[in-house]
Design an enzyme around this catalytic site. Sequence first.
Site, mmCIF file in Angstrom:
data_model
loop_
_atom_site.group_PDB
_atom_site.id
_atom_site.type_symbol
_atom_site.label_atom_id
_atom_site.label_comp_id
_atom_site.label_asym_id
_atom_site.label_seq_id
_atom_site.Cartn_x
_atom_site.Cartn_y
_atom_site.Cartn_z
ATOM 1 N N GLU A 1 33.615 25.795 63.380
ATOM 2 C CA GLU A 1 33.701 26.461 64.668
ATOM 3 C C GLU A 1 33.629 27.954 64.386
ATOM 4 O O GLU A 1 34.519 28.528 63.759
ATOM 5 C CB GLU A 1 34.987 26.109 65.399
ATOM 6 C CG GLU A 1 34.961 26.595 66.838
ATOM 7 C CD GLU A 1 36.163 27.416 67.192
ATOM 8 O OE1 GLU A 1 35.974 28.564 67.645
ATOM 9 O OE2 GLU A 1 37.290 26.931 67.002
ATOM 10 N N GLU B 1 29.703 40.106 69.500
ATOM 11 C CA GLU B 1 31.051 39.643 69.811
ATOM 12 C C GLU B 1 32.036 40.715 69.351
ATOM 13 O O GLU B 1 32.219 40.877 68.146
ATOM 14 C CB GLU B 1 31.245 38.342 69.013
ATOM 15 C CG GLU B 1 32.495 37.621 69.263
ATOM 16 C CD GLU B 1 32.636 36.371 68.381
ATOM 17 O OE1 GLU B 1 31.982 36.275 67.321
ATOM 18 O OE2 GLU B 1 33.425 35.508 68.756
ATOM 19 N N GLY C 1 34.275 33.219 61.308
ATOM 20 C CA GLY C 1 33.049 33.941 61.671
ATOM 21 C C GLY C 1 31.848 33.507 60.854
ATOM 22 O O GLY C 1 31.721 32.330 60.478
ATOM 23 N N ASP C 2 31.004 34.486 60.552
ATOM 24 C CA ASP C 2 29.739 34.229 59.847
ATOM 25 C C ASP C 2 29.908 33.533 58.502
ATOM 26 O O ASP C 2 28.978 32.885 58.017
ATOM 27 C CB ASP C 2 29.024 35.564 59.564
ATOM 28 C CG ASP C 2 28.499 36.164 60.844
ATOM 29 O OD1 ASP C 2 28.512 35.460 61.866
ATOM 30 O OD2 ASP C 2 28.081 37.353 60.809
ATOM 31 N N ARG D 1 39.811 35.912 70.659
ATOM 32 C CA ARG D 1 39.701 34.447 70.714
ATOM 33 C C ARG D 1 38.224 34.104 70.744
ATOM 34 O O ARG D 1 37.443 34.773 71.423
ATOM 35 C CB ARG D 1 40.359 33.906 71.989
ATOM 36 C CG ARG D 1 41.857 34.116 72.053
ATOM 37 C CD ARG D 1 42.390 33.930 73.473
ATOM 38 N NE ARG D 1 42.045 32.639 74.019
ATOM 39 C CZ ARG D 1 41.392 32.466 75.170
ATOM 40 N NH1 ARG D 1 41.021 33.500 75.889
ATOM 41 N NH2 ARG D 1 41.107 31.248 75.596
ATOM 42 N N CYS D 2 37.863 33.057 70.006
ATOM 43 C CA CYS D 2 36.451 32.676 70.004
ATOM 44 C C CYS D 2 36.027 32.284 71.412
ATOM 45 O O CYS D 2 34.865 32.430 71.769
ATOM 46 C CB CYS D 2 36.203 31.554 69.016
ATOM 47 S SG CYS D 2 37.235 30.138 69.318
ATOM 48 N N THR D 3 36.970 31.806 72.229
ATOM 49 C CA THR D 3 36.648 31.358 73.585
ATOM 50 C C THR D 3 36.909 32.438 74.631
ATOM 51 O O THR D 3 36.941 32.135 75.823
ATOM 52 C CB THR D 3 37.490 30.124 73.945
ATOM 53 O OG1 THR D 3 38.843 30.427 73.605
ATOM 54 C CG2 THR D 3 37.044 28.881 73.242
ATOM 55 N N GLY E 1 31.214 30.986 57.890
ATOM 56 C CA GLY E 1 30.950 29.560 58.089
ATOM 57 C C GLY E 1 29.487 29.215 57.867
ATOM 58 O O GLY E 1 29.168 28.128 57.362
ATOM 59 N N THR F 1 44.125 35.498 55.087
ATOM 60 C CA THR F 1 45.111 36.431 54.510
ATOM 61 C C THR F 1 46.061 36.923 55.595
ATOM 62 O O THR F 1 47.282 36.823 55.443
ATOM 63 C CB THR F 1 44.385 37.590 53.801
ATOM 64 O OG1 THR F 1 43.642 37.014 52.721
ATOM 65 C CG2 THR F 1 45.367 38.608 53.248
ATOM 66 N N ASN G 1 43.274 34.255 63.908
ATOM 67 C CA ASN G 1 43.813 34.354 65.268
ATOM 68 C C ASN G 1 44.727 33.194 65.666
ATOM 69 O O ASN G 1 45.521 33.326 66.593
ATOM 70 C CB ASN G 1 42.694 34.576 66.304
ATOM 71 C CG ASN G 1 41.708 33.436 66.351
ATOM 72 O OD1 ASN G 1 41.706 32.569 65.480
ATOM 73 N ND2 ASN G 1 40.855 33.426 67.351
ATOM 74 N N TYR G 2 44.605 32.068 64.978
ATOM 75 C CA TYR G 2 45.529 30.945 65.166
ATOM 76 C C TYR G 2 45.851 30.357 63.793
ATOM 77 O O TYR G 2 45.458 29.226 63.504
ATOM 78 C CB TYR G 2 44.905 29.847 66.032
ATOM 79 C CG TYR G 2 44.799 30.144 67.505
ATOM 80 C CD1 TYR G 2 45.869 29.879 68.367
ATOM 81 C CD2 TYR G 2 43.629 30.663 68.059
ATOM 82 C CE1 TYR G 2 45.771 30.136 69.739
ATOM 83 C CE2 TYR G 2 43.526 30.922 69.419
ATOM 84 C CZ TYR G 2 44.597 30.650 70.247
ATOM 85 O OH TYR G 2 44.489 30.903 71.603
HETATM 86 O O1 G3H Z 1 39.581 31.393 68.573
HETATM 87 C C1 G3H Z 1 39.218 30.249 68.747
HETATM 88 C C2 G3H Z 1 40.088 29.242 69.321
HETATM 89 O O2 G3H Z 1 39.594 27.960 69.049
HETATM 90 C C3 G3H Z 1 40.302 29.449 70.800
HETATM 91 O O3 G3H Z 1 41.340 28.683 71.240
HETATM 92 O O4 G3H Z 1 40.869 28.709 73.683
HETATM 93 O O5 G3H Z 1 43.080 27.997 72.817
HETATM 94 O O6 G3H Z 1 42.406 30.387 72.709
HETATM 95 P P1 G3H Z 1 41.955 28.951 72.687
#
Ligand code: G3H
Length: 478
Positions: free
Chosen positions: A253, A380, A235-236, A286-288, A238, A184, A158-159
Amino acid sequence: DGEVYKYYADGEWKKSASGKSVSIINPTTRTPQYMVQACTQEEVNKVMDAAKAAQKLWARTPLWKRAEFLHKAAAILKEHKNPIAECLVKEIAKPAKDAVTEVVRSGDLVSYTAEDGVRILGEGKLLVSDSFPGNERSKYCLSSKVPLGVVLAIPPFNYPVNLAVSKIAPALIAGNALVLKPPTQGAVAALHMIHCFHLAGFPKGLISCVTGKGSEIGDFLTMHPGVNCISFTGGDTGIAISKKAGMIPLQMELGGKDACIVLEDADLDLVAANIVKGGYSYSGQRCTAVKVVLIMESVADAAVEKVKAKMAKLSIGPPEENCDITPVVSESSANFIEGLVMDAKQKGATFCQEYRREGNLIWPLLLDHVRPDMRIAWEEPFGPVLPVIRIGSAEEGVHHCNASNFGLQGCVFTRDINKAMMISDAMETGTVQINSAPARGPDHFPFQGLKDSGIGSQGITNSINMMTKIKSTVINLP
Ligand code: G3H
């Protein structure tokens, strides 16, 4: 055109001896977009040897010079923002504008890390012995921070750029070598980003980027004896890496189920704006992201109406057109999200919109009256689907948040700062945001998760510190 992107080792772009490639599927067209090399274990071994050799010299390169290289890379990265962003659009369906923002944010992160690094690493400590009982003033202990060696960075899809540089820059400023294994989906954007570091002229072998199949080189990399630190976001996997890795510092994370607790006195317009932004930006990948709304029954109807009105304005479609909601990263991800939606449907959740999916594109969905027996209450989705659970007290909200196996971030909306502080203290998460949706940034803020959400703390300063160890020299007077 059938070209396979090369991997980066020893300061050069190389083809893998495997003769094999991995293809990257465009989430929007669902057809192959790019191909990258499927590196072999032998190639990983060579990268590790080169990294180790280069690191020895790099650690002795003056700190201000290391910072200069990073500043140069940051500037080049920003100059290349458009072609890199284009890859993000094609590989991970990130909306075009957000893709450019990711690259610019990454350049800023690299510069900030260079500046922070010269301050943090430029300082040491002096201790004298006579403060401890029984000692004379005869020992002087000088300690400073030294690099760990080779840092392995594994960012998520995602980033692929920002969460790569958030590992690369602290590792390098601290005097480490860096091996990157990009996801990938996002590998070509990462290779482009690495090219910017190449153009900045870092010594050969210090930075490398190996692409390939997790089944072939995943465990081989994370269990490699040449690796002295792993920084992983994802994800898992980790959790599995943590169990297999050797006795080295780990920065992990992983997932999150960030709760948004809404009290009766909250500003409901602010709440609605943050739920929509927090829950649906980048289609919830996003994880957040806000992943569960825990709202006081008395204000729930009004808040849900406001959220629905804002959701109706979200544009849905391809990332090239800068739509708010774009296809999720893969078909299997879309299927997983659909599974959560169907489970909630069967168990009686209220659908605020009709469920709609075309290929990997899932229309934003708010599920009201979700109960704890539904999977979506705990799992999630990593997609544009958000559950609302109605609560009778703040304690009930905190209880739900703390019953999760995750503990990344959370947020609370109230006009009463005392209540907000008490709830923040009670929430078992790495960060609590008061009156705003969860977010990692600004990138120098500490960022950490409890429980299955991770190990260690990130953020620029914390990452620099984590990628070093203390070395002491004691002067003994006669
Ligand atoms: O997906 C996990 C990221 O660390 C979230 O970052 O809060 O800037 O979207 P962000």
